[in-house]
Design an enzyme around this catalytic site. Structure first.
Site, PDB file in Angstrom:
ATOM      1  N   HIS A 268       0.832  -1.233   0.012  1.00 58.83           N
ATOM      2  CA  HIS A 268       0.016  -0.061  -0.043  1.00 58.83           C
ATOM      3  C   HIS A 268       0.932   1.201   0.242  1.00 58.83           C
ATOM      4  CE1 HIS A 268      -3.344  -2.791   0.449  1.00 58.83           C
ATOM      5  NE2 HIS A 268      -3.184  -2.999   1.646  1.00 58.83           N
ATOM      6  N   ASP A 319      -5.123  -8.439  -3.383  1.00 55.98           N
ATOM      7  CA  ASP A 319      -5.398  -7.977  -1.876  1.00 55.98           C
ATOM      8  C   ASP A 319      -6.678  -8.859  -1.374  1.00 55.98           C
ATOM      9  OD1 ASP A 319      -5.389  -7.186   0.529  1.00 55.98           O
ATOM     10  OD2 ASP A 319      -5.263  -4.965   0.099  1.00 55.98           O
TER      11      ASP A 319
HETATM   12 ZN    ZN Z   1      -3.496  -6.927   2.572  1.00 59.00          ZN
END
Ligand code: ZN
Length: 452
Positions: A268, A319
């Protein structure tokens, strides 16, 4: 040995014509451009390398679409996480195996040939350890095996609910280990993948929220060479809490205390300062971007422009697996930047084609992050190959980079024709060979889970 012949293929040195590849025990025995076909060769029009999916929580595929209902209070990442914990709380080992297999089939059908499984459910539904601490790691390995996808297993060390070593919440009991337990889990994970060609085991301190500095130091002594993945700076609240705890932002804290290098994948890194972006790029670490999930969870937008200008390396991950797709992730990555900057063709930088920059960036960064030494279609590398359906209208008259641009921006996943993972053809005509069996298994498990 199997010979494959492509009229056009993307090699590390660029697009090449009349490419003949020989598959030899899961690897590319040879890759030759301007070659002629030989009898018995399988012929295709367009060949690409399979892409690595560097960040997945496979079990979350089972709850895709179930959190899109507005609650009584404002919905955000943290309310989503509560729902996710409730879903996790019900999943048995069999459920997890079935859902992971389904996720991996969908990944292969979209053109991903390897997955980095950030694996953090370790214990049973009551939170007690299984008699075999590697029980769920073995289930993940079995799902990868059943689907044929290449596996980089990243057992997660998770010990706390927040900065400063806060005690874990009830919803986190299935994730928690102490250092001794984690060391046993690492051994069990290595055993779990031992029979799988090309499997890699790294490890993942979950986040600075879940690991104390002392624990982080201890587990970083584990292995000098394997991939290290960590969630970082995904949420503004996480940044604020880190500042409150340490006086520093998460990335700042990490760079001050740990030698971050090419082994690392920072997942991220959504909330960064200009300084942090420069530092990130210089470290050689890969930034693991998960564009669809970050949009779905309302995380924010990574500073691609700054990172690109410093020569940083990124990869992509699915994810939460709310939607699984190579082109969907790459398109979302570029579009998030266009919306933020009100400009076009941002990831490309000085490269002409955005599709090419997105695809090659994700190939390079994903391979590095997942511990694959040789990226792309080259002699000695894994035979991870995708062929596209040149007859699809979106590819009419296209060649070279226009193929990537049109596939990513103008078509959908239906353009994928065949996929080979370590030399095994697992997808043909866009369909995985075990698609029906695994989907039936998945449906049956989901019916049970959602009825509970
Ligand atoms: Zn994750």
């Amino acid at each position: 040995m199997i010979g494959l012949f492509f009229e056009e293929a993307l090699l590390p040195q660029g697009w090449a014509r009349n490419v003949r590849m020989v598959l030899d025990q899961g690897r590319l025995g040879s890759v030759e451009a301007e070659a002629s076909t030989q009898s018995g060769d399988e012929r295709h029009r367009i060949g690409l390398p399979g892409l690595p999916n560097l960040h997945s929580h496979a079990f979350q595929r089972g709850m895709a679409g179930l959190t899109e209902i507005r609650g009584a209070t404002a919905d955000n990442f943290w309310t989503w996480r509560d729902l996710m914990y409730r879903f996790v709380g019900r999943m048995t080992a069999d459920d997890i195996e079935a859902v992971a297999a389904q996720a991996y089939v969908e990944m292969l059908e979209s053109g991903f040939t390897r997955v980095g499984e950030f694996h953090y459910i370790h214990h049973d539904v009551s939170g007690a350890a299984y008699s075999n601490i590697g029980e769920l790691a073995e289930r993940i390995a079995a799902s990868a095996q059943a689907s044929g996808i290449g596996l980089t297993l990243l057992p997660v060390f998770y010990a706390h609910a927040g900065f400063g070593g806060r005690a874990p919440d009830r919803g986190q009991q299935r994730f928690i280990n102490d250092i001794d337990g984690f060391l046993r889990l690492m051994d069990a994970s290595r055993r779990a993948v031992a029979g799988q060609q090309g499997a890699v085991v790294g490890f993942a301190p979950h986040s600075l929220r879940a690991v104390t500095p002392k624990e982080l130091n201890t587990i970083l002594q584990l292995d000098g060479d394997c991939p290290v993945h960590m969630h970082i700076a995904e949420q503004a609240k996480e940044v604020d809490e880190c500042v409150e705890w340490s006086g520093k932002r998460p990335l700042q804290w990490l760079f001050d205390h740990v030698a971050v290098d090419r082994r690392w994948c920072l997942v991220h890194a959504t909330h960064t300062t200009t300084d942090e972006i420069g530092h990130l790029a210089e470290s050689g670490a890969v930034v693991g971007l998960c564009p669809i999930t970050e949009a779905n969870l309302g995380d924010g937008t990574f500073n691609v422009m700054g990172f690109r200008d410093h020569g940083g390396t990124f990869g992509i991950g699915s994810d939460s697996n709310v939607l699984i797709g190579v082109t969907d992730e790459l398109r979302q990555l570029e579009y998030s930047q266009r919306l933020a900057h009100r400009a076009r063709n941002i990831v490309a930088g000085t490269t002409a084609s955005t599709g090419r920059a997105l695809f090659e960036g994700a190939l390079k960064g994903g391979s590095q992050a997942l511990g694959v030494a040789t990226a792309g279609l080259t002699e000695g590398g894994f035979a991870d190959i995708v062929s596209l359906d040149a007859g699809h209208v979106a590819l009419a008259g296209r060649s070279g980079d226009a193929i990537l641009d049109s596939w990513i921006f103008g078509a959908g996943r239906s353009v994928v024709d065949c996929v080979w993972a370590r030399g095994h053809k697992v997808v043909q005509g866009g369909r995985h060979h075990a698609r029906e069996t695994i989907a039936r298994w998945f449906r049956q498990k989901l019916q049970g889970l959602l009825a509970a």
